[in-house]
Design a protein around this motif. Sequence first.
Motif, PDB file in Angstrom:
ATOM      1  N   SER A 236       0.822  -0.925   0.038  1.00 10.73           N
ATOM      2  CA  SER A 236       0.009  -0.077  -0.031  1.00 10.73           C
ATOM      3  C   SER A 236       0.894   1.095  -0.001  1.00 10.73           C
TER       4      SER A 236
ATOM      5  N   LYS B   2      -4.165  -6.804   2.197  1.00 11.22           N
ATOM      6  CA  LYS B   2      -4.091  -5.486   1.917  1.00 11.22           C
ATOM      7  C   LYS B   2      -5.463  -4.805   2.274  1.00 11.22           C
TER       8      LYS B   2
ATOM      9  N   GLU C 178      -5.672  -2.010   5.011  1.00 13.76           N
ATOM     10  CA  GLU C 178      -5.962  -0.516   4.742  1.00 13.76           C
ATOM     11  C   GLU C 178      -7.210  -0.312   5.571  1.00 13.76           C
TER      12      GLU C 178
END
Length: 721
Positions: free
Chosen positions: A518, A583, A587
């Motif tokens: 990220s 991910k 996030e």
Amino acid sequence: MSKFNEKKVMPRYSLICMLLTLVALAVLIKAGYIMTAQRSYWEQVAKRETRDSVPVPSQRGNILSDDGQLLASSLPEFKLYMDFKQLHEAKNDSLWEAKLDSICMGLHDIFPEKSAHDFKAHLEKGRREGKRYYPIWPKRVNYNTYSEVKQLPVFCLKRFQSGFIPQELQSRTRPYGNMAARTIGSMFNEKDMGRTPRCGLEFSYDSLLRGTDGLKNRRKVLSKYMDIIQREPVEGADIMTTINVNMQDLAERAVLKKLQEIDAEFGVAIVMEVKTGDIKAIVNLERCVDGKYREIQNHAVTDLVEPGSVFKVASVMTALEDGVCDTTFKIPTGNGVWHVYGRDMKDSHWRSGGYGTISLGKAMELSSNIGVSYMVDHFYHNNPERFVKGIWRTGINDPNISIPIEGHARPSIRMPERYPNGQWKNWSKTALLWMSIGYETQIPPIYTLTFYNAIANNGRMMQPRFVKATVKNGDTLTAYPPQVVKGREQIASEKTIKIMQDLLHRVVINGTGKKANSPNFWVCGKTGTAMIAKNGSYKGAPNHLLSFAGWFGEKDKPYYSCIVCIQKQGLPAYGWMSGQVFKDIAEGIMAKYVRYDISDARDSTSHPIPDVKNGNIFSAQRVLSLLGINTTTNYATPATQAALVWGEAQRNAGSVLLKKEGMASRKHIPNVMGMGARDAVYLIESRGVRCIVRGRGKVVEQSLEPGHYIKKGEICTLKLE
């Protein structure tokens, strides 16, 4: 002379004595009969009328999230019975017959699955048989349903008049449904009145949650039972877990989305806090026969799986810690196929020609099987015991790691053994090679995560913590602080740990873990793809375990570590698929740490000056001046300037008209086009004309044309947009 007449009195006296003797004999005979022939019967009667040492169930404690939200709690449920003998003894048979239809209609309204006719047939059967505990409804009902049934005719009477018997039971409920179900645990609701735990934390902490039952004696006095409490029950304590509801929900949704997308068998995700070892989320979703995904088994702690390439981290760490090489060690991977000891080892890109000669660091980035296996075989072939001891030294299979979930599995990493003649007992030439890349080992996902978490924590291995305290009435009874795994204050040297942290960051920047990276925060981790044997064979449609393990946060301050494992049948199957789930979870969690400056929210293309609608120029200028806006400057928007100019022109025109015609202009409809509702209505109704407004915004149409001569009683309709 005596008045006592012996001839008359004595026969009477003798008769009374004989009668009393017969009565006494009858009493003795009856007592003897009861004590012998009817003994068992009256013992049963006595048991119904009195009971000693009746347990009084304690209230089971709650299971709470890390911030005190309810994850599991006990609520009362009821089974509904009818005592027709009691109804008959209360002489309410006629009342029952009169109200039976109303009762059945009411039960049908409450339980629509069964018709009123069926309810009537069911209850009449129980009454004919004279049942004492005749079930009105076969299933448990909650308190609200019980209250509705209690309001029906006859049932609303007192216990010994109605014959209605509600049996109260304890039911364990989870407010968040199936969330973390196998970790929180469940109860056998139909056994032991719903007080026997089946699995999870309910089972592991049962002694704390259960509390202590009380005791009472029951006596029947004047047709009523009286309870004599011998010992009051002590309610169980609450346990506060480390699970975070928001993170758990986020992780479950991320895993479920990917499982449905790639049609996988099951998925696991665990989120651990780096510094404390707290388990913030643990997901175990498995496809059921109906095609839906549910928590059936706690795969995260019970499954012994070959970890695949995520194990390469332990292999490289062992070599670096032993000092046999560094990350610049050159490895000839050739065309991606290495024929060694009669078997072929392949890299993932063997079809495209392989990687050629690369460094050990590059081999980690590309997750080269040949790269890691060649290095391990080169330095440990003649001494495989040293390599396995080095793996054990990392703590990935440490027996001191404590998992408070019943049935959790222990890792299996076998040590090479020799016969007295020097021959290998349980070892082959290829065993070391395949072990180095995650085969011939079996490790539950939670142990792999604990190992990765230690690397993120600069070598300090923390115990996975599921429960942080037991509380009762707001007071903490026992605290369970974060603990380091015994003897694992440092699983490797500081230098080795720093190298591994850098390598795992390079994997997500340049290597196979790009899908997990990220741009908003620091990510480190490793992909893994392992082929799973089915019934001891790798033939047929391949099963794969797709994994990604790593951590995220700031560069020098990692917040959370996470592992994602997905089992999938057939191709395509790549470790980066789990990286995508990693991910999404990362996030979502890191969103709470993002802080924006309020100045970033300002739209540089917009004007901070409000638009002014056509209308009363004096009011508009006053409002703008109070807002500190100078209408003579260039900061005013074109719309505002135009409105002010239009208002000024209207004012000047009105002044000229008044001078020329006096008050005659008040007999004509003004032009209110472009004005707001307030100003338009004011101008028109000040001339004695009633207004009707339709819509919102500015006037785009008026039913009476500007300049129209006003007649008494006219109405002007304004359309606004």
